[in-house]
Design a protein around this motif. Structure first.
Motif: not given
Ligand SMILES: O=c1ccn([C@@H]2O[C@H](COP(=O)(O)OP(=O)(O)O[C@H]3O[C@H](CO)[C@@H](O)[C@H](O)[C@H]3O)[C@@H](O)[C@H]2O)c(=O)[nH]1
Ligand SMILES: [Mn+2]
Length: 649
Positions: A339-354
């Protein structure tokens, strides 16, 4: 029923509740929602409730802590008396008398006393908390829960989240029955990282819950939408677990319905026709869109899974595969990272995931993407309503909400997710068209703006725009208008509306197009050229006493100044002037062609004037605080007179 055959293998479910601001979404309302969800008729060891608090408020945490204690009394009570709805506030508001049976009556009274005390306690605390907050500089962030209360639970000091761990043997209610798991999450936020509003909250919940309970089914609910039907989970499971047709269902959407609608629904917020007719229509054309709340999802699909013919699920396996072993402390550490604010950096969260980021209607765009990946959705609208929420209670709130919706929808149309482009060959053409019915709300403002302003301005000078009334072609116009309105009136009455309610709905139709859609349209354009940033104005769920008493009496609320009101008032005044000028012209020149030429225009103007009666009243005749602010009055008079003079010469 499928559900009885499957009782043993019922999948566990993770319920996500989102709240953002303790000032406009009172913690007391939120915990009532949470309690109603905890009381679902579903095995408690398979029911997990997560509350995401984007306000990160101590106060919300405290209220949830109280709710977790209260649940140990409330759930057995619900079971024993089989009450409905299972939100304590909604139940006690409806049922004021204890049951006849003396033993039951005793229990009823004692639980009511407990609940009332809880209400008073929280209300008092919130009052002193808010007073404290007011006094102390906001930036100092000193207005917090007292030290005494803080000692009660380590969650106030540490990053702690699991309030009830359903796996523990001591997590039982007063009758010794297991309690559902209850988790509080305030994700980390920092100014340099975009937190993506509700979509960001739901994605954090998806990750955190995958570590704690990992239910294969996820339900998303807004914090004001309490469960009104404790069978909803089982009902939804019937769709997913259907052996023949369940394998390609991604989500089951319930309609959005509201608890606080007055008889004639002055702001047309019940959305009856949208929910009963339009959503059902979408369902018939390939599946409803996802509308954010009251929606059951399959977790893997929400997280990005593509459809293929082979993906039949075995619910037997599904359940054993997903058991989580770690202890609560280890879990909390893992979850902190997730749940940290940096976790999603450079991941697919918000684009292809979730859930997808960057769109004010994260729900609609996410649902569309899921359907385009080959999945189906189902609209389910049982007789006993599944969820009941709080509809906006002032004109401005309602208009602002529709601005967010129309803007988000139009943004989807202009993005690469445009149903005609992205949906081409992925979803049926009829579903693409159905989506556009909503996605094109915003540009619709242009036509309405034209019809509300130009005919009346032309009337001032006597310029005819429509065919003569003696012209047989007028019949075609008349037929279309009469048929359309008769149909819409019929539809409205059919679904339990009143005539006055329909009239109010027509007014809101005009107002939304003149303001919400116009602003939504302009902002989408500005955003695309980089002039504006996206936001999420949370809809208020409470209002001041005099405001809500006017709402009850169905008196239109203006109150605060807003550019939206300037537009409405100016258009109303221009029409009034145009109408008066038109009528005068016809009366003065009885013999000549004027009447024949201008009749349709005068009728149109007259209708606009008629629909604006409450607005004239708010502008000129009312004395209460809900009247139109005088700044709006002067400005709109000035602009209207100026425009009329221009038109005249
Ligand atoms: O930064 C934010 C902003 C909002 N919310 C929550 O999102 C929900 C919806 O917000 P609300 O202000 O009530 O908006 P509505 O216009 O009533 O919401 C409708 O429209 C939204 C999309 O615009 C959907 O997300 C909602 O599910 C749908 O009910 C509420 O529970 C909020 O607490 C957050 O968690 N974080
Ligand atoms: Mn809402």
């Amino acid at each position: 029923m499928v559900i009885n055959r499957y009782e043993k293998v019922l999948p566990s479910i993770d319920v996500f509740v989102c709240t953002a601001d303790p000032q406009i979404e009172p913690p007391l309302m939120v915990i009532n929602t949470v309690l109603s969800l905890m009381a679902y008729n579903y095995p408690p060891e398979k029911l997990n409730i997560y509350l995401s608090d984007d306000g990160g408020s101590d106060f919300m945490f405290y209220a949830l802590l109280e709710a977790s204690r209260f649940s140990a009394h409330w759930l057995p009570f619900c079971r024993k008396l089989k009450i409905e709805p299972k939100s304590p506030a909604a139940y006690f508001a409806k049922v004021c008398e204890p049951p006849n049976d003396p033993v039951m009556a005793n229990e009823w009274s004692s639980i009511k006393v407990y609940f009332s005390k809880l209400v008073v306690k929280i209300a008092l605390l919130q009052k002193s908390y808010e007073e404290l907050k007011k006094r102390i500089d906001d930036a100092m962030k000193l207005g917090r829960i007292s030290a005494e209360l803080r000692k009660e639970h380590k969650g106030f000091c540490e990053w702690d989240l699991i309030l009830i761990d359903g796996r523990e043997t001591k997590a039982v209610d007063v009758q010794g029955q297991p309690l559902p798991t209850l988790v509080y999450l305030a994700r980390e936020k920092r100014p340099q990282y975009h937190h993506n509003f509700k979509a960001g909250a739901l994605n954090a919940l998806l990750r955190v819950s995958s570590r704690i309970s990992n239910g294969p089914i996820v339900l998303t609910v807004d914090c004001d939408m309490y469960s009104n039907n404790s069978e909803s989970v089982r009902d939804a499971m019937c769709f997913f677990m259907d052996e023949e047709r369940g394998h390609d269902i991604a989500f089951v959407q319930y309609p959005q319905q509201f608890d606080n609608i007055t008889k004639n629904d002055i702001y047309s917020s019940s959305l009856t026709v949208t929910m009963e007719v339009e959503m059902a229509g979408l369902d018939a054309n390939g599946g409803p869109c996802y509308i954010g709340t009251g929606c059951f999802h399959r977790r893997d699909i929400l997280c990005g899974k593509k459809y293929s013919k082979e993906c039949k699920i075995d619910w037997n396996k599904e359940n054993t595969d997903r058991k989580v072993q770690e202890g609560a402390d280890v879990l909390e550490d893992t979850c902190r990272v997730l749940a940290s604010c940096t976790y999603e950096v450079n991941t697919k969260w918000g684009k292809e995931m979730g859930l997808k980021y960057g769109c004010p209607v994260e729900d609609v765009i996410t649902g569309l993407a899921i359907q385009c990946r080959g999945w189906r959705s189902v609209f389910y609208n049982p007789e006993r309503k599944g969820f009941l929420g709080v509809a906006p209670t002032t004109l401005l709130q309602s208009l602002v909400q529709h601005k967010r919706w129309s803007e988000g929808d139009f943004q989807i149309f202009r993005s690469r997710y445009c149903p005609f482009v992205y949906g081409h060959k992925r979803i049926p053409l009829k579903l693409q068209i159905s989506y556009c019915f909503f996605l094109l709300w915003a540009p619709n403002c242009l036509a309405t703006l034209y019809y509300a302003a130009v005919p009346s301005l032309c009337l001032l000078k006597g310029i005819p725009l429509f065919p003569k009334i003696s012209n047989p072609w007028t019949l075609a116009f008349a037929y279309v208008m009469i048929a359309k309105y008769a149909y819409s009136l019929g539809e409205f009455l059919w679904y339990g509306g009143t005539f006055q309610g329909w009239w109010n709905d027509q007014r809101m139709w005009v107002y939304k197009r003149l303001t919400s859609y116009l602003f939504g349209f302009l902002e989408t354009i500005f955003k695309s050229i980089g002039f504006a940033k996206s936001g999420f104005v949370v809809t208020a769920k409470t209002s001041e006493e005099d405001v809500s008493s006017r709402y009850e009496k169905e008196v239109m609320e203006f109150g605060a100044a807003s550019p939206m009101f300037n537009i409405l008032a100016t258009v109303a005044l221009v029409n009034l002037l145009g109408f008066v000028a038109g009528v005068k012209r016809v009366i003065l020149n009885m013999q000549n062609e004027d009447f024949n030429l201008l009749a349709l225009q005068i009728i149109l103007c007259g209708l606009v004037v008629l629909i604006n009666l409450p607005l004239y009243q708010g502008l000129f005749f009312r004395k209460d605080n809900g009247r139109m602010p005088s700044s709006v009055r002067y400005q709109s008079i000035l602009v209207a007179v100026f425009a009329s003079l221009l038109a005249w010469y």
